[in-house]
Enzyme design. Structure first.
Site, mmCIF file in Angstrom:
data_model
loop_
_atom_site.group_PDB
_atom_site.id
_atom_site.type_symbol
_atom_site.label_atom_id
_atom_site.label_comp_id
_atom_site.label_asym_id
_atom_site.label_seq_id
_atom_site.Cartn_x
_atom_site.Cartn_y
_atom_site.Cartn_z
ATOM 1 N N LEU A 35 79.271 11.678 -115.970
ATOM 2 C CA LEU A 35 79.079 12.809 -115.059
ATOM 3 C C LEU A 35 77.771 13.554 -115.308
ATOM 4 C CD1 LEU A 35 82.738 14.214 -115.107
ATOM 5 C CD2 LEU A 35 81.704 12.567 -113.526
ATOM 6 N N GLU A 37 75.123 16.866 -113.212
ATOM 7 C CA GLU A 37 75.206 18.086 -112.384
ATOM 8 C C GLU A 37 75.583 17.795 -110.926
ATOM 9 O OE1 GLU A 37 75.201 21.446 -112.287
ATOM 10 O OE2 GLU A 37 75.510 21.296 -114.442
ATOM 11 N N HIS A 39 77.790 15.560 -109.856
ATOM 12 C CA HIS A 39 79.259 15.536 -109.826
ATOM 13 C C HIS A 39 79.812 16.958 -110.002
ATOM 14 C CE1 HIS A 39 78.344 11.417 -111.611
ATOM 15 N NE2 HIS A 39 79.042 11.109 -110.528
ATOM 16 N N ASP A 152 75.177 9.795 -101.629
ATOM 17 C CA ASP A 152 75.578 8.478 -101.119
ATOM 18 C C ASP A 152 75.907 8.640 -99.641
ATOM 19 O OD1 ASP A 152 75.874 6.756 -103.729
ATOM 20 O OD2 ASP A 152 76.635 8.746 -104.160
ATOM 21 N N SER A 187 71.594 10.780 -110.850
ATOM 22 C CA SER A 187 72.460 9.609 -110.724
ATOM 23 C C SER A 187 72.863 9.153 -112.124
ATOM 24 C CB SER A 187 71.702 8.482 -110.013
ATOM 25 O OG SER A 187 72.357 7.257 -110.240
HETATM 26 P P1 AMP Z 1 79.610 8.251 -108.445
HETATM 27 O O1 AMP Z 1 80.178 8.657 -109.758
HETATM 28 O O2 AMP Z 1 78.182 7.834 -108.506
HETATM 29 O O3 AMP Z 1 80.497 7.295 -107.690
HETATM 30 O O4 AMP Z 1 79.595 9.578 -107.571
HETATM 31 C C1 AMP Z 1 80.753 10.318 -107.347
HETATM 32 C C2 AMP Z 1 80.474 11.348 -106.281
HETATM 33 O O5 AMP Z 1 79.445 12.219 -106.718
HETATM 34 C C3 AMP Z 1 80.020 10.731 -104.964
HETATM 35 O O6 AMP Z 1 80.624 11.407 -103.879
HETATM 36 C C4 AMP Z 1 78.540 10.959 -105.008
HETATM 37 O O7 AMP Z 1 77.933 11.023 -103.737
HETATM 38 C C5 AMP Z 1 78.445 12.274 -105.720
HETATM 39 N N1 AMP Z 1 77.119 12.410 -106.328
HETATM 40 C C6 AMP Z 1 76.508 11.524 -107.137
HETATM 41 N N2 AMP Z 1 75.270 11.948 -107.440
HETATM 42 C C7 AMP Z 1 75.092 13.119 -106.800
HETATM 43 C C8 AMP Z 1 74.019 14.053 -106.696
HETATM 44 N N3 AMP Z 1 72.859 13.858 -107.316
HETATM 45 N N4 AMP Z 1 74.195 15.147 -105.937
HETATM 46 C C9 AMP Z 1 75.371 15.354 -105.279
HETATM 47 N N5 AMP Z 1 76.409 14.521 -105.339
HETATM 48 C C10 AMP Z 1 76.283 13.418 -106.080
#
Ligand code: AMP
Length: 514
Positions: A35, A37, A39, A152, A187
């Site tokens: 995780l 910021e 998330h 995303d 990310s």
């Molecule tokens: P992930 O763990 O990459 O599958 O992301 C989980 C959720 O967090 C998804 O809905 C992503 O779009 C969101 N997320 C990931 N990175 C960011 C970011 N930099 N800013 C906002 N939301 C994010």
């Protein structure tokens, strides 16, 4: 407060059922862990909008291709928990792959054509895996709201489509992209970028920034803006660009001309690491939230048409819809779309004519009887409102009065969190400001009275007199208040029984309305 760590579907279902039993609203924030910021911004938003927040951490094998980084995906559950605990997350759902996909698992969701372009083309099968796991999570938790990131973008659009197409009883809230100080979209995979690759990755956000500047300077030609993005990306030879496009987010078709709500999507590879980013075009200086709303309400080109709205009404409609969508959840009977866009535009060519704003439930629980729906055949509610205000017909009514249910949608519904109501109140205030000549406000009924006192006038519970006591002697009550957010003007407020809810009836207040 402790954060529960849940690993089985059975325990997760029991936790969610317990939450529902207590009539508490439940938020789901799906993640793959590691995780950051970005998330946490979703978690903070979830905490504002719901009583109970669950973060799922699951590196979903079905969304990774055979040559992708499933086994190398970062994984640090202890650190994740350390980040989530202080935010007051109620539970983490961290099941194993076996728990989510037990032996014999064979059903997948086919998310349709949007899942075959851009990210879908670069990662065949990716969105099939995403849609399947999200549907499973929604079925396991049955959350009121699930939170996704704009980061995303294509995934978020596919999830919204999934929810709509399969009639899933959940709201989707989307949060803007969180970036590093230098612009790189946060990310989980960024930790794998070498210093050189990380520097090269900045070309994505830099290219999008250039695109934004061009649009803000008046450029609308998508081709010219794309050329500039490609030029910025090409300046970093380490980057292998997968795609850079500007699309209509409703169709994912490339656009020739950029307008508010159009979206630029970019993706590139740095060795084995993929990086993606996007930009929503919007009016100069517009907030990320407004841009999201513009993108999410963009229509497919062939569906466009109809009367153009006054820009301020349209802006407010988008913002209120966002607010109501996420916060009022279950209690909206008259969407902002209908009141602001349809009736306000239809019946009030000149908003300055409105001197009196009436706030209260329209026709309780039956929006079909809303006063504006059949003006030529007033229902019982409309007739009683007319009696109270001293008018005979809809034409007389709309010459001076407007009725909004804005306070009402927050007044009902045990699932609406108080903080969400606070958050939404600002939009009611903005709704007031659409009418520049208000002298009077008429509040219908106890629900609207309590909401108005607390959330619009900002009074503490202790200083709010019981409604029944306030109206006891005259059957109505009045006060003059200065509204700082309405140009510091004095407005006279009348509190009356609701003509269709309370058993008592207020006498006509017509002679007091100037
Ligand atoms: P992930 O763990 O990459 O599958 O992301 C989980 C959720 O967090 C998804 O809905 C992503 O779009 C969101 N997320 C990931 N990175 C960011 C970011 N930099 N800013 C906002 N939301 C994010």
């Amino acid at each position: 407060m402790t954060t529960r760590w849940i690993t089985t579907v059975a325990e997760m279902k029991a936790f969610a059922a317990e939450t529902r039993l207590k009539a508490k609203s439940l938020a789901l924030v799906p993640t793959m862990g590691a995780l950051h910021e970005g998330h946490l911004s979703l978690v903070r938003r979830a905490k504002i909008q719901c009583n109970v927040t669950v973060v799922s951490i699951f590196v979903n094998p079905t969304q990774f291709g055979p040559t992708e980084d499933l086994t190398r995906y970062p994984h640090d559950p202890e650190k994740d928990l350390e980040l989530l605990r202080p935010l007051g997350v109620d539970a983490v759902f961290a099941p194993s792959s076996r728990e989510v996909y037990p032996a014999g698992f064979s059903t997948f969701v086919d998310p349709g054509p949007t899942a075959t372009v851009f990210e879908g083309a670069a990662r065949p099968g990716h969105f099939r895996g995403v849609a399947t796991v999200v549907l499973k999570l929604i079925n396991i938790l049955r959350p009121d709201i699930a939170f996704f990131g704009q980061k995303d973008f294509q995934q978020m659009v596919i999830i919204r489509r999934l929810v709509e197409d399969l009639n899933l009883p959940v709201r989707i809230t989307v949060c803007p992209i969180v970036r590093e100080a230098d612009g790189l979209a946060k990310s989980s995979r960024n930790i794998y970028l070498s210093a050189q690759d990380r520097k090269a990755a900045l070309a994505l956000s830099r290219g999008l920034k250039r695109a934004e500047e061009m649009a803000e300077a008046g450029e609308v030609d998508a081709q010219r803006i794309l050329e500039e993005i490609h030029k910025t990306l090409a300046a970093e030879p380490r980057l292998q660009v997968d795609y850079a496009v500007i699309v209509n987010p409703a169709t994912f078709e490339p656009v020739t001309s950029v307008s508010p709500g159009s979206v630029a999507l970019v993706a590139a590879r740095l060795g084995a690491i993929r990086v993606i980013d996007n930009l929503i075009f919007g009016p100069l200086g517009s907030s990320p939230e407004l841009r999201l709303q513009l993108a999410l309400t963009t229509q497919a080109p062939d569906k466009e048409g109809g009367a153009a709205l006054r820009p301020e009404t349209e802006r407010l409609r988008l913002r209120i819809e966002n607010c109501r969508d996420c916060a009022a959840v279950s209690s909206v009977t008259l969407p902002a779309r209908e009141f602001l866009a349809k009736y306000l535009e239809r019946d009030y060519p000149n908003l300055e004519s409105v001197r009196v704003l009436v706030i209260g439930r329209c026709a309780p629980m039956n929006p079909a009887q809303f006063l504006y729906r059949c003006p030529e055949a007033p229902n019982q509610f409309a007739n009683r409102v007319y009696d109270l205000l001293g008018v005979k017909t809809f034409a007389e009514f709309k010459a001076r009065f407007a009725l909004t249910d804005a306070a009402r949608c927050h007044a009902a519904g045990p699932l609406v969190d108080e903080r969400a109501v606070d958050h939404c109140t600002q939009y009611l205030r903005e709704e007031f400001k659409l009418f520049p000549s208000l002298q009077y406000i008429v509040i219908l009924g106890e629900d609207a009275y309590l909401q108005f006192q607390k959330h619009i006038l900002g009074r503490g519970r202790a200083s709010i007199r019981p409604f029944a006591e306030l109206l006891k002697s005259e059957g109505w009550a009045q006060e003059t208040v200065r509204l700082p957010w309405y140009g510091e003007r004095d407005v006279r407020i009348f509190y009356c029984y609701h003509p269709a809810v309370e058993t008592k009836k207020s006498p006509s207040i017509a002679s007091h309305l100037g």
